[in-house]
Design a protein around this motif. Structure first.
Motif, mmCIF file in Angstrom:
data_model
loop_
_atom_site.group_PDB
_atom_site.id
_atom_site.type_symbol
_atom_site.label_atom_id
_atom_site.label_comp_id
_atom_site.label_asym_id
_atom_site.label_seq_id
_atom_site.Cartn_x
_atom_site.Cartn_y
_atom_site.Cartn_z
ATOM 1 N N GLN A 8 -9.898 67.149 97.989
ATOM 2 C CA GLN A 8 -9.688 68.600 98.083
ATOM 3 C C GLN A 8 -8.199 68.951 98.169
ATOM 4 O O GLN A 8 -7.795 69.840 98.909
ATOM 5 N N ILE A 9 -7.408 68.242 97.376
ATOM 6 C CA ILE A 9 -5.973 68.514 97.331
ATOM 7 C C ILE A 9 -5.667 69.329 96.088
ATOM 8 O O ILE A 9 -5.928 68.886 94.963
ATOM 9 N N TYR A 10 -5.130 70.516 96.302
ATOM 10 C CA TYR A 10 -4.754 71.422 95.227
ATOM 11 C C TYR A 10 -3.764 72.440 95.796
ATOM 12 O O TYR A 10 -3.658 72.617 97.016
ATOM 13 N N PRO A 11 -3.012 73.123 94.951
ATOM 14 C CA PRO A 11 -2.014 74.087 95.443
ATOM 15 C C PRO A 11 -2.654 75.259 96.181
ATOM 16 O O PRO A 11 -3.700 75.775 95.776
ATOM 17 N N GLN A 12 -1.994 75.663 97.260
ATOM 18 C CA GLN A 12 -2.434 76.817 98.039
ATOM 19 C C GLN A 12 -1.237 77.696 98.375
ATOM 20 O O GLN A 12 -0.145 77.198 98.666
ATOM 21 N N ALA A 13 -1.468 79.008 98.388
ATOM 22 C CA ALA A 13 -0.388 79.946 98.642
ATOM 23 C C ALA A 13 0.266 79.717 100.001
ATOM 24 O O ALA A 13 1.497 79.748 100.122
ATOM 25 N N VAL A 14 -0.541 79.479 101.037
ATOM 26 C CA VAL A 14 0.027 79.324 102.378
ATOM 27 C C VAL A 14 0.956 78.115 102.464
ATOM 28 O O VAL A 14 1.900 78.101 103.262
ATOM 29 N N ASN A 15 0.695 77.101 101.653
ATOM 30 C CA ASN A 15 1.539 75.913 101.679
ATOM 31 C C ASN A 15 2.798 76.074 100.831
ATOM 32 O O ASN A 15 3.776 75.347 101.026
ATOM 33 N N ALA A 16 2.784 77.022 99.888
ATOM 34 C CA ALA A 16 3.937 77.212 98.992
ATOM 35 C C ALA A 16 5.019 78.088 99.606
ATOM 36 O O ALA A 16 6.178 78.030 99.187
ATOM 37 N N VAL A 17 4.655 78.901 100.596
ATOM 38 C CA VAL A 17 5.615 79.828 101.189
ATOM 39 C C VAL A 17 6.791 79.056 101.786
ATOM 40 O O VAL A 17 6.607 78.102 102.544
ATOM 41 N N GLY A 18 7.995 79.464 101.419
ATOM 42 C CA GLY A 18 9.202 78.829 101.931
ATOM 43 C C GLY A 18 9.706 77.678 101.089
ATOM 44 O O GLY A 18 10.766 77.117 101.378
ATOM 45 N N SER A 19 8.978 77.317 100.032
ATOM 46 C CA SER A 19 9.391 76.215 99.164
ATOM 47 C C SER A 19 9.987 76.743 97.867
ATOM 48 O O SER A 19 9.559 77.770 97.334
ATOM 49 N N ARG A 20 10.940 76.009 97.327
ATOM 50 C CA ARG A 20 11.548 76.378 96.043
ATOM 51 C C ARG A 20 10.747 75.835 94.860
ATOM 52 O O ARG A 20 11.039 76.180 93.714
ATOM 53 N N ASP A 21 9.772 74.990 95.115
ATOM 54 C CA ASP A 21 9.063 74.297 94.043
ATOM 55 C C ASP A 21 7.899 75.122 93.501
ATOM 56 O O ASP A 21 7.453 76.104 94.099
ATOM 57 N N THR A 22 7.394 74.663 92.355
ATOM 58 C CA THR A 22 6.174 75.200 91.762
ATOM 59 C C THR A 22 5.106 74.120 91.848
ATOM 60 O O THR A 22 5.318 72.979 91.425
ATOM 61 N N PHE A 23 3.944 74.462 92.392
ATOM 62 C CA PHE A 23 2.890 73.496 92.660
ATOM 63 C C PHE A 23 1.787 73.640 91.608
ATOM 64 O O PHE A 23 1.343 74.746 91.321
ATOM 65 N N VAL A 24 1.345 72.505 91.064
ATOM 66 C CA VAL A 24 0.385 72.511 89.960
ATOM 67 C C VAL A 24 -0.766 71.560 90.283
ATOM 68 O O VAL A 24 -0.538 70.426 90.706
ATOM 69 N N GLY A 25 -1.978 72.043 90.077
ATOM 70 C CA GLY A 25 -3.148 71.208 90.318
ATOM 71 C C GLY A 25 -4.373 71.731 89.591
ATOM 72 O O GLY A 25 -4.271 72.591 88.723
ATOM 73 N N ARG A 26 -5.547 71.190 89.935
ATOM 74 C CA ARG A 26 -6.806 71.514 89.257
ATOM 75 C C ARG A 26 -6.662 71.336 87.744
ATOM 76 O O ARG A 26 -7.205 72.115 86.950
ATOM 77 N N ILE A 27 -5.932 70.326 87.321
ATOM 78 C CA ILE A 27 -5.686 70.079 85.896
ATOM 79 C C ILE A 27 -6.899 69.364 85.318
ATOM 80 O O ILE A 27 -7.268 68.282 85.775
ATOM 81 N N ARG A 28 -7.502 69.978 84.296
ATOM 82 C CA ARG A 28 -8.733 69.412 83.753
ATOM 83 C C ARG A 28 -8.929 69.863 82.310
ATOM 84 O O ARG A 28 -8.445 70.915 81.900
ATOM 85 N N LYS A 29 -9.652 69.047 81.577
ATOM 86 C CA LYS A 29 -9.967 69.349 80.183
ATOM 87 C C LYS A 29 -10.963 70.510 80.100
ATOM 88 O O LYS A 29 -11.870 70.621 80.926
ATOM 89 N N ASP A 30 -10.791 71.339 79.088
ATOM 90 C CA ASP A 30 -11.813 72.328 78.789
ATOM 91 C C ASP A 30 -13.074 71.610 78.317
ATOM 92 O O ASP A 30 -12.998 70.577 77.632
ATOM 93 N N LEU A 31 -14.226 72.138 78.665
ATOM 94 C CA LEU A 31 -15.486 71.452 78.350
ATOM 95 C C LEU A 31 -15.857 71.550 76.874
ATOM 96 O O LEU A 31 -16.657 70.742 76.385
#
Length: 358
Positions: free
Chosen positions: A288-311
């Motif tokens: 259950q690891i994926y980007p969340q808004a609360v974790n991004a606050v205060g960071s300069r980075d861009t967080f990317v997850g839930r990467i998956r092929k279209d069905l």
């Protein structure tokens, strides 16, 4: 010898973050100047524990300024940025005013820093929602190409300024503390301060950011479309956006669907994103690891997850992208542009004024 850096809109939500980013910056700074409207002129703010008095922005405010960071609204940039250029400053503008101007580079440093070479005194910072999408997609575009982008945004209220933050907090208190029905709370700002009607954001989702254009897309959605094509220097990429405001204070989230020109293996896509400057891969569904808004606050980075092929589409990929809209989406990207201008030796007096004085 260091620079004199001015911040126009220093007391606003983005301006205060610009101050923080400059305090942490590698940019050599001798002096900072804080500029604002008459409402905030005279206030005293800090810079590295030194007191700086906020000055009224005038046509003469930019004498001796090397770099001017603007984040006080498009009309302020339209009026005063040409005076800054005339005085010899390089303007980094965080409003939408110059983004589609043919003589103004639109820059996300990780993606198209090369565009800075041809600046004519003004560099534009893209829309916050565009910036984080560019950081997530550029490593894919470089390796496999892009033919189509469909994005739905879930944008924080801070993107509409401090007043929107205050109104959201007030509405939440009205519902939670006073028992008022969310439909009946006071709404004076969102979805767009310039539109006819205003709706509650507390416990709501508003599928409108900015006003609507003639084609029934909002200006925010058209910004993402046009800015993506300009930054990636490719008018053939098909781009469509739906922008939604949600009751989150800071950090924008995006559901992004892309179609690549060549089929891209998901494992390789994840590796490319993880290796790209400014991007952080957070993608482990089993944990259950994926980007969340609360974790991004205060960071300069861009967080990317839930990467998956279209069905159904062989070259289709879905992903979830999150970033702090006040930092990478605004203040940090602006200061990062200034740092890059310095590193490349592009902070220089302009030889010809290409922007009309008002």
């Amino acid at each position: 010898m260091g620079y004199t850096v001015a911040i126009v809109g220093a007391t606003g939500a983005v301006g205060t973050q610009m101050i923080k980013m400059l305090e942490e910056s590698t940019l050599p700074i001798d002096q900072v100047r804080y500029l604002s409207s008459s409402r905030s002129a005279g206030k005293v703010l800090a810079f590295k524990e030194q007191e700086v008095t906020v000055e009224l922005t005038t046509e003469d405010s930019f004498e001796g300024v090397d770099i001017a960071l603007f984040s006080a609204g498009g009309s302020t940039s339209a009026k005063f940025a040409p005076y800054a250029v005339k005085a010899g400053a390089v303007v980094v503008d965080n409003t939408s005013h110059f983004r589609q101007h043919p003589d103004v580079p639109l820059v996300v440093p990780e993606v198209n820093a090369h565009a800075l070479e041809n600046h004519n005194g003004i560099v534009s910072c893209p829309n916050c929602s565009t910036i984080q999408m560019m950081v997530a997609l550029e490593p894919i575009r470089q390796k496999w190409g892009l033919s189509r982008i469909i994005v739905s945004t879930y944008q924080a209220v801070s993107g509409a300024g401090q007043s929107a933050i205050n109104e959201t907090q007030d509405q939440l208190k009205q519902v939670l503390n006073d028992g008022i029905n969310p439909k009946d709370v006071t709404a004076n700002i969102l979805p767009s301060g310039g539109d006819k009607k205003h709706y509650p954001i507390a416990f709501n989702a508003l599928p409108q950011i900015d006003v609507f254009t003639d084609n029934d897309y909002t200006y925010e959605e058209m910004k993402m479309t046009k800015e993506t094509k300009k930054i990636m220097e490719d008018d053939n990429i098909a781009v469509s956006a739906t922008c939604v405001r949600i009751p989150v204070l800071s950090a924008h989230s995006e559901s992004v669907y892309i179609e690549t020109q060549e089929v891209a293996p998901i494992a390789a896509v994840k590796e490319a994103i993880a290796a790209f400057p400014g991007a952080v891969l957070e993608d482990n569904p089993s944990q259950q690891i994926y980007p969340q808004a609360v974790n991004a606050v205060g960071s300069r980075d861009t967080f990317v997850g839930r990467i998956r092929k279209d069905l159904d589409q062989e070259n289709g990929i879905h992903m979830w992208v999150v970033s702090d809209n006040l930092l990478k989406g605004a203040a940090w990207n602006s200061v990062q542009i200034a740092e890059t201008l310095h590193e490349k030796g592009f902070v220089r007096p302009t030889t010809a004024l290409k922007f009309e004085l008002n």
